[in-house]
Design a protein around this motif. Structure first.
Motif: not given
Length: 311
Positions: A24-25, A58, A62-63
């Motif tokens: 997730r990044n 986003r 955070r995502y």
């Protein structure tokens, strides 16, 4: 001949998609893949165009995954494992020179008892082979047909799965453990005492439970459960210095009785033995490496004659 959406799709994007959905990044996905951040960002743009979806967006600092991103997580991992197996396929398997990695889903109990011996045997016969022991969770058991597609097998007692190939590995039984300084309990105990004592149990859920606790209920005892843990190896240390009691596999109890300072007592009822088995997906049947692994397990197994397994 490839047709449809795969015709112009770079399958290298599958590894990027898997990393992005798990991490997730973009930065962490790039680190995992050993690629530059711009390269992974470019892959994400192509994936977004293909799916017509942001996949991850986003939220604050955070995502988070979009609903489609969440939906794609499991099938992406399964698809990537399938692709890897296609290109890892070999016509024969030579243990002495092989560099294969086998992945197993295991509890800490199975890792201590079954995998320990297996590791030693594999080191002797196939020094280049590596084992990856992945922590087993309830979802792996609940979704076993899918879970087993992405690994080489799962160590689990009989009573949870059916219609899946298995090999009986060893038999164990259940014992009671109490703190060594528990003066209220002697060398034996009664059902009446057990019904009044506070209990420590493992995996207390509809599809994740200790079989012996179910047996208690079948003989009319509803245990007073005070502590639930997800680790079998933790149980003895939750007993130390307390009036609690627990049911534990004898092989663990014997190894941990001294360091945990607990006593081992026999059960005052007929406990059904535990038969630990190795479960595997039928698609592995023709794989020469997996055939060697299954032969190894059969060779070192000590099955219970009363137990049956789908071969």
């Amino acid at each position: 001949m490839t047709s449809g959406p795969l015709r112009n799709l770079d399958l290298n994007l599958l590894t990027a998609l898997d990393a992005l959905l798990r991490e997730r990044n973009v930065t962490r996905a790039a680190e995992q893949l050993g690629l530059s951040q711009p390269a992974v960002s470019a892959a994400l743009r192509r994936l977004r165009r293909h799916f017509h979806d942001e996949l991850l967006h986003r939220t604050g600092n955070r995502y988070e995954l979009t609903p489609l991103g969440e939906l794609l997580r499991e099938p992406t991992t399964t698809a990537l494992a399938g692709v890897a197996r296609v290109f890892d396929a070999i016509p024969t398997f030579e243990p002495a020179t092989a560099t294969r990695e086998f992945t197993f889903l295991v509890s800490d109990y199975a890792a201590m008892v079954a995998a320990d011996e297996l590791v030693n045997t594999i080191e002797e016969q196939a020094p280049g082979v590596r084992l990856r022991l992945q922590q087993q969770v309830a979802a792996h058991v609940d979704q076993a047909p899918e879970s087993l597609r992405t690994v080489d097998g799962m160590f689990l007692p009989h009573g949870f799965l059916s219609d899946i190939p298995s090999i009986d590995v060893f038999t164990d039984d259940w014992v009671l453990i109490v703190s060594r300084d528990n003066t209220e309990i002697g060398d034996t105990t009664t059902l009446a005492q057990l019904s009044e004592m506070p209990w420590v149990v493992t995996h207390h859920a509809p599809t994740a439970f200790t079989p012996a606790v179910r047996q208690l209920r079948l003989i009319g005892i509803e245990p007073d459960i005070r502590v639930v843990v997800e680790s079998f190896l933790t149980v003895p240390f939750m007993i130390t210095g307390t009036h609690r009691v627990a049911l534990l596999q004898r092989r663990i109890a014997t190894r941990l009785a001294t360091p945990a300072d607990v006593r081992i007592l026999p059960c005052p009822w007929d406990v059904v033995p535990l038969v630990e088995a190795f479960w595997w997906h039928p698609t592995h049947r023709p794989d020469p490496a997996h055939q060697w692994l299954r032969h190894l397990l059969r060779t070192q197994s000590q099955p219970d004659p009363a137990a049956t397994a789908l071969r």
